[in-house]
Design an enzyme around this catalytic site. Structure first.
Site, PDB file in Angstrom:
ATOM      1  N   HIS B  12       0.833  -1.216   0.000  1.00  0.00           N
ATOM      2  CA  HIS B  12       0.000   0.000   0.000  1.00  0.00           C
ATOM      3  C   HIS B  12       0.868   1.267   0.000  1.00  0.00           C
ATOM      4  CE1 HIS B  12      -0.343  -0.883   4.604  1.00  0.00           C
ATOM      5  NE2 HIS B  12       0.613   0.005   4.430  1.00  0.00           N
ATOM      6  N   HIS B 193      10.733  -3.228   2.860  1.00  0.00           N
ATOM      7  CA  HIS B 193      11.081  -1.810   2.817  1.00  0.00           C
ATOM      8  C   HIS B 193      11.432  -1.310   4.204  1.00  0.00           C
ATOM      9  CE1 HIS B 193       6.838  -1.449   3.974  1.00  0.00           C
ATOM     10  NE2 HIS B 193       6.886  -0.140   4.029  1.00  0.00           N
ATOM     11  N   GLU B 240       5.031  -5.089   8.148  1.00  0.00           N
ATOM     12  CA  GLU B 240       3.626  -5.003   7.707  1.00  0.00           C
ATOM     13  C   GLU B 240       3.129  -6.312   7.109  1.00  0.00           C
ATOM     14  OE1 GLU B 240       3.454  -0.248   6.505  1.00  0.00           O
ATOM     15  OE2 GLU B 240       3.652  -1.742   4.946  1.00  0.00           O
TER      16      GLU B 240
END
Lengths: 397, 281
Positions: B12, B193, B240
């Site tokens: 996202h 990330h 995440e």
């Protein structure tokens, strides 16, 4: 033959027994464990980390949990001697043992050593099954140990046989656990003990060993049974019984989690591990408490009205928040790393960058000493490499 | 009865939403990603989904450090796009499905998953960027959305296994909802990330590809991976990906991959989207 120098990585139940026994037999032993709890012979050298422990070793025993086996292999990769033999002794699947072999393929010889019985009873004399190219080197080094069996097969075979044995051993254990639990409920313990003994011999003590062993070693054994089920799954074989044995062990893992010290230990371990990741400020509770006001100041910039106030007079606006002087200065000077050090979280501090109309690459560059363009180019060419960026301990080597 | 017809894992990245909002999807930087999406969108629209359970995390928008629910379910009829400092995105409001959401909340809590109930919750890029990825620029989102917001910012976040088990509880809940609804579950965030610190910009393609493969082949590896491995390997924000496990838990044991796109980089992030259906019995 001269006695080899031994390094033992992981000094839990098995590792500490091996270390103590070998030291008493006159071997030079070094070792490391991130969370040392066992009493060790004073002749044993405790290193600062896995990498240091293996530096002079001719033989390395890796006796950790199978879940960390790979990362341990990575850690020692550049420090182990070329002629050393690395004995992978964890209860990992054959596949994982092969993975470890490939991690170390240019560094040293990897052997697959399966521990075939509970260690506390016989220590270093516990039966070992050894496979891998040059497995015979293991026997040559330890010719005084009576229970070493060499199989002429590649790395993975010993693990495979051990897992096959586990289908029986852990499966029987699961049945006995259930039977004894039920017997207690039905007030028929002696009857049940008799039934079990009539099938497999032994006495009360043997039954108790099965039951207590299952509980005590639930975590390790459940990893082992996971390895069994995944091996069977890969071959498209039924794993009904093994899955049931695994479920039974999971029950005990849950109970173990209820033990407050287990959770505390887990927490301490994580804390330490987070600090080992280079250039990373994990937003732990300590960090969060330190940075609460700073982050809540950043949060205020979600509202257009506050952004206008901040724009009109930055200094006056930050003074409205009970931040420390250091935090205020870091905000006013846009010192992005400093904000993290002072408890900032990037999702919050980035709101200042949004306010400045600066991109994440600008901020990323500032934090890692690059220009925005350089940072962008790095991202386009695949990002910052993970290699060399996993662990401070490894970086320092 | 309501039925789960598909599962999606999807990054996202805010910049993906911005690219769409500012007409940049045909720019060279963005074409590798956006040109791949029509196939995924076609797959999704063929499933005729009525409701999407969208698992995401809030980034200091609806929640702040004042209140940090581990799992919160949006039970409202309507969710506004949040102002993340640029002003809210110019996209349609997200319409909820209050009845199913309350049913899930009730079932999960009775199943000992104590979800926080959110009757008012602005949704930020975590929720709205995946909608853009799935549906593009639209007047009105073609599905109703039940946002499930997970804390992955304040440590410790829930474990991947806990997330997986929540997925299972959600699956049970959905299977007992009387109305005939096609439900798609999306777990969002990731892939590798790291936004912060000297290590910012880290990407681990090998980890990501393994993670994608293991979702269908050997998800226990993803499910039982601990926090430290997620962070070490996939970056501090790569954590995440535990949210993808909620999607995985909501699907059956055997699933079939229908679409995949992996692209480095979208802004500071390795972008991944993967689509699954349950294997026919």
């Amino acid at each position: 033959m001269k006695k080899p120098k031994i390094a033992i990585l992981g000094l839990g139940e098995a590792g500490s027994h091996f270390a103590n026994d070998l030291a008493r037999l006159g071997y030079t032993v070094s070792g490391w464990d991130p969370d040392l709890k066992r009493t060790l012979d004073e002749k044993i050298h405790i290193a600062n980390n896995n990498a240091h422990a293996v530096e002079d070793a001719d033989v390395v025993f890796n006796v950790n949990l199978s879940s960390v086996a790979k990362s341990v292999a990575e850690e020692i990769k550049h420090c182990v001697k070329k002629e050393a033999i690395f004995c992978e002794m964890n209860t990992s699947s054959p596949f994982e043992k092969k993975e470890i072999q490939s991690i170390l393929k240019n560094e040293c010889t990897v052997l697959d050593v399966a521990i075939m019985a509970p260690v506390p009873k016989a220590g270093i004399q516990t039966p070992f099954l050894v496979s891998g190219e040059n497995a015979i080197a293991f026997r040559n080094y330890f010719s005084e140990l009576p229970n070493i069996q060499i199989i002429e097969a590649p790395v993975g075979k010993a693990a495979e046989l051990k897992l096959l044995r586990s289908i029986v051993y852990k499966g029987v254990a699961a049945v006995i656990c259930e039977a004894m639990e039920v017997a207690e409920k039905f007030d028929s313990v002696p009857f049940m003990e008799e039934q079990i003994s009539s099938i497999m011999g032994g006495d009360k003590n043997l039954i108790e060993r099965f039951v207590e062993g299952s509980k005590k070693h639930a975590i390790r054994r459940s990893h082992e049974m996971e390895a069994v089920t995944s091996m069977l799954k890969k071959e498209n074989l039924s794993a009904l019984m093994s899955k049931a044995a695994l479920d039974n062990l999971s029950r005990y893992v849950e109970t173990k989690k209820d033990d407050p010290s287990t959770i505390y230990e887990e927490k301490q371990k994580l804390k330490k591990a987070f600090l080992d990741i280079p250039g990373t400020y994990v937003f732990t509770p300590d960090h969060s408490r330190k940075g609460y006001e700073l982050n809540m100041f950043c949060m205020s910039l979600n509202e257009a009205e506050n952004r206008e106030k901040f724009r009109a007079d930055e200094k006056a606006y930050v003074d409205l928040f009970p931040m420390t002087e250091e935090q205020k200065q870091a905000v006013l000077n846009r010192e992005w790393l400093e904000m993290l050090r002072l408890g900032g979280n990037i999702y919050y501090t980035f709101k200042i960058a949004i306010f400045d109309r600066k991109s994440m690459q600008h901020v990323g560059g500032k934090m890692s000493g690059m220009t925005e363009e350089e940072f962008k180019d790095m991202m386009l060419s695949g990002g910052r490499s993970i290699i060399g960026n996993r662990s401070k301990i490894k970086q320092s080597k | 009865m309501a039925k789960i017809v598909g599962g999606i894992g999807c990054s996202h990245v805010p910049a993906v939403g911005a690219a769409s909002d500012h007409g940049k999807t045909k720019d060279g930087y963005w074409t590798p990603l956006f040109n791949a999406l029509p196939a995924a969108r076609k797959w999704l629209s063929d499933l005729k989904p009525d409701v999407m359970i969208l698992v995401y995390n809030d980034h200091g928008s609806a929640f702040s450090l004042e209140l940090i629910p581990t799992f919160a379910i949006g039970t409202a009829e309507n969710f506004k796009p949040a102002d993340e400092g640029y002003g809210p995105r110019d996209i349609p409001d997200v319409e909820g499905h209050a009845e199913l959401a309350w049913h899930i909340a009730e079932s999960c809590i009775m199943d000992e998953f104590d979800l926080t109930i959110a009757n008012k919750m602005d949704v930020d890029h975590g929720c709205t960027v995946p909608l853009t990825v799935f549906f593009g620029e639209v007047e009105k989102w073609p599905v109703r959305v039940i946002p499930i917001c997970v804390n992955v910012i304040q440590f410790p976040p829930p474990t991947a296994n806990r997330c997986f088990n929540l997925g299972r509880a959600i699956k049970k809940a959905i299977s007992t909802f009387p109305e005939d609804l096609n439900v798609v579950v999306a777990g969002t965030g990731g892939m590798s990330h790291q936004l912060q610190g000297e290590r910012s910009g880290v990407v681990n393609t090998e980890f990501d590809i393994n993670y994608l493969n293991q979702l269908s082949e050997d998800n226990d590896k993803n499910r039982y991976m601990n926090h430290i491995d997620y962070i070490r390997e996939a970056g501090s924000e790569g954590i995440e990906m535990v949210m993808w496990q909620i999607m995985r838990g909501a699907m059956e044991e055997k699933i079939v991959e229908k679409f995949r796109k992996y692209h480095v980089a979208s802004s500071n992030t390795a972008f991944g989207i993967i689509c699954f259906e349950n294997e026919e019995a």
